[in-house]
Design an enzyme around this catalytic site. Sequence first.
Site, short mmCIF file in Angstrom:
data_model
loop_
_atom_site.label_atom_id
_atom_site.label_comp_id
_atom_site.label_asym_id
_atom_site.label_seq_id
_atom_site.Cartn_x
_atom_site.Cartn_y
_atom_site.Cartn_z
N CYS A 85 62.83 30.64 40.15
CA CYS A 85 62.56 32.09 40.24
C CYS A 85 63.74 32.95 40.28
O CYS A 85 63.92 33.33 39.02
CB CYS A 85 62.04 32.00 41.98
SG CYS A 85 61.01 33.26 42.19
N HIS A 93 58.04 27.74 41.31
CA HIS A 93 58.60 26.94 42.48
C HIS A 93 58.08 25.35 41.99
O HIS A 93 57.20 24.77 42.48
CB HIS A 93 58.47 27.33 43.71
CG HIS A 93 59.12 28.50 44.30
ND1 HIS A 93 60.28 28.27 44.97
CD2 HIS A 93 59.01 29.60 43.96
CE1 HIS A 93 60.80 29.70 45.11
NE2 HIS A 93 59.81 30.41 44.63
N GLU A 149 59.11 23.00 43.74
CA GLU A 149 59.27 22.16 44.99
C GLU A 149 58.73 22.84 46.01
O GLU A 149 58.73 22.37 47.12
CB GLU A 149 60.85 22.13 45.25
CG GLU A 149 61.35 23.28 45.97
CD GLU A 149 60.97 24.70 45.60
OE1 GLU A 149 60.96 25.69 46.40
OE2 GLU A 149 60.88 25.13 44.21
#
Length: 961
Positions: free
Chosen positions: A252, A331, A333
């Site tokens: 990000c 993202h 995760e």
Amino acid sequence: MATLILEDGTTFKGRLFGANASVSGEVVFQTGMVGYPEALTDPSYRCQILTLTYPLQGNYGIPQDEEGDFGLSKWFESSKIHAAALIVGEISQNPSHWSSSMSLDQWLKEQGIPGLEGVDTRSLTKKIREKGTMLGKLVVDGMPEANVPFDNPDQRNLVKEVSMKEPLVFNPSGTVRITAVDCGIKYNQIRCLCQRGACVTVVPWDHPLDSTDFDGLFISNGPGDPQFCKETINNVRKVVCVDNPKPVFGICLGHQLLSLVIGAKTYKMKYGNRGHNQPCIHKGTDRCFITSQNHGFAVDPLTLPQGWDVLFTNANDQTSEGIPFNFVQFHPEHMAGPTDLVSLFDVFLDTVRDHKEGKSGKPVKQRLTEHLTYPGSPKPEDFIRPRKVLILGSGGLSIGQAGEFDYSGSQAIKALKEENIQTVLINPNIATVQTSKGLADKVYFLPLTPEYVTEVIKNERPDGVLLTFGGQTALNCGVELTKRGVLEKYAVRVLGTPVASIEMTEDRKIFVEKMEEINEHVAPSEAALSVEQAVAAAERLGYPVLVRSAFALGGLGSGFANNSEELTSLVTSAFAHTSQVLVDKSLKGWKEIEYEVVRDTYDNCITVCNMENIDPLGIHTGESIVVAPSQTLNDYEYNKLRDTAIKVIRHLGIVGECNIQYALNPESEQYYIIEVNARLSRSSALASKATGYPLAYVAAKLGLGIPLPVLNNSVTNQTTANFEPSLDYCVVKVPRWDLSKFLRVSTKIGSSMKSVGEVMAIGRSFEEAFQKALRMVDENCVGFDHTIKPVSDEELQTPTDKRIFVLAAALRAGYTVDRLYDLTKIDRWFLHKMKNIADHEKVLESYNQDESAMPLEVMRKAKQLGFSDKQIALAVQSTELAMRKLRHDWSILPVVKQIDTVAAEWPAQTNYLYLTYNGTESDLGFSEPHVMVIGSGVYRIGSSVEFDWCAVGCIMELRKV
């Protein structure tokens, strides 16, 4: 009360919850349907007024913060709420979940964060979509507006505000050393590194970096404009822009910072990408992955230096999502959302280990391509398009197999015609759209038996056949044709899901073995070929047990047995129409959850819709009231079941569409897989209409070998079909029974299906959709009516077709939600919603004989809870006309909203509409003259698909006119 004021002067009034405070910031929207605790604690939302597009929030409450692995919080993404304020349609006052310790309202109060409910969030989202992200301020009534200036977060260094002040070490015994630069790091990023054996040192954003301190460098997400992080950029440049640098991974904001390090430029996006369903295409494999995102800035791919290339591209807006060094914009995760690419952490740590051991290793780009390549993927040019395809219909209507297969077959024919493929249909049911002129090229009105189908194959010589669009009848016929060698003899290829995969799902023993191979669990169950075997199996499993027939439709011949006598009678009758019965351990009282899954030949895989049965397990889905999306699952459960669905479908090798059903323990995270239907089902029709995603049409295209990312979303016409719909409304499906037409038939409902039809209602509150649906099922019903049935504990415990009205009577009689939960095992969240309706009815009754004394807000709330004018009139002892006049005088009118699959993030091109009183503006106006076609409503005995045929014929002619 409070008001949200945007910088262009637009205002949205609502009810204040959480802290009593006025704030300002940047107004953004997020389209995820679950995960509000994770979103609010995400540091990337610093100084933003967060609007959640799904209207019902706070349903599963807030868990008690507890320490999980590596000393990190189990439930949250940081130590506090970072968003400035929260804007929602409706907040749940009575959350229901085993992990809940407080309500969302209480948590916001505790953290000093204000919230605003009762806002038309769809209207607000459209405003941001069209005008771009805007500054806004939430002003509490009584506070002068001038006292709250607009605060522009883009003008300050937000990373400095959220980053830690001192370094911290996690998992000190890890085998590789990772330095993580905290620009607003989320706990799950640290967890993902530690779980893979890393010792992680988290350092502040401006901490000087020395490459002797680490084996790999990680740069986290964070809020605001990356240009403010000059110190971070300079520190990173010193360790990255050298010969043989150590591996780096940026997520990000980290991806944006690394892009600035190599000389690229970043820009502010119009309204950013924030949600759980952003499709990203990997360059190199062309596979598409569903990602979670939360960013308002992006990297300009045209400014990348020579030799650099875009690694991932957003399939919707074509923005850059990653460059090969191991930087990604999304993202992988994410907590709150899918983790389809969490294995990027494995690629990073493998690279780190190889570098540490001095192995020359492959470049990251090559590693990623190898890692993301699907070994079984055919080359598109190897896929031979069929010229003539045989479609097997579902035959005459029967319980559990009705108009939904006319719908799926018609969609398949439409999809094949678009690809210029000749279609041959076998379906003896005359009253169907699919057998009408102008759809299939040839129609055979013949029985769907292997003998007749063989004759048609001999005569027509098709080179492809579709088996999954005609329900269980077509599926069983296709399996038999394969066993007899007919398809092989005449070189007819099965398009979509292979027969071997179909057999894996239909034969219980093989299915259990296949699930064990991937460490997934099916409810404890045994297959039996005789009454003796069934009794022995029940003794081993322990009573009560559920008996089901293999290869059967609609739970035919199934039921619960509490002892060997009941079991013997059930099994004896089941063997009349099957050779194998299944004896399952009873999970009565567990939640039943269903996911619709789509997969193509190249292993692109998505879940289109998830649904929750209001009735607990033990009642067939076709007999249950169903709500979409699920209302009482938290982010972990929602995504755990989603990931499992994708894992199962990939393992079984299904191509096209299927559905998977789960039993979920209401007291823990434990779940079992009940079954997989390797075909379109009754639920597929519901899911298609509930989301606007044309499942049958897409499944037919995938059967031809077309990759999912290539197909367009037919509602927006500009985004890909390889995405998971976001809903900004609530859907309730209610079944219809016609048991009163038969003498001596039991009204009890259970695991075997008796309903003949179903309706779907849409609203922006559960109560609104629920009451609308009850009226749709029976035009004589006014809604959630307590006068239809008397209270009966037995009928609450042992469900009948009218149990929902017994619930209304019980609430009227003063039964508590807890007592009703013990009797019915219907989740307390739904019971509280039903109680809201019963409570408001009492409020209305207090104005009986004097409706002129009724305040406007009481009327408005009644309409928002789904009360009809007639229902209000009955409560206040007036007439329907008088109530309608009063409502019109007060300008309490419904608005028209679109179903657009993307929660207003993109403009919709097709008009698929619903009415709601929970909104302030319509999505479209009706200025030019229209013709209204009125359909026949819910299927019942004597009125079913033939009137669908009439209405479709009428509309097609009107279009020509």
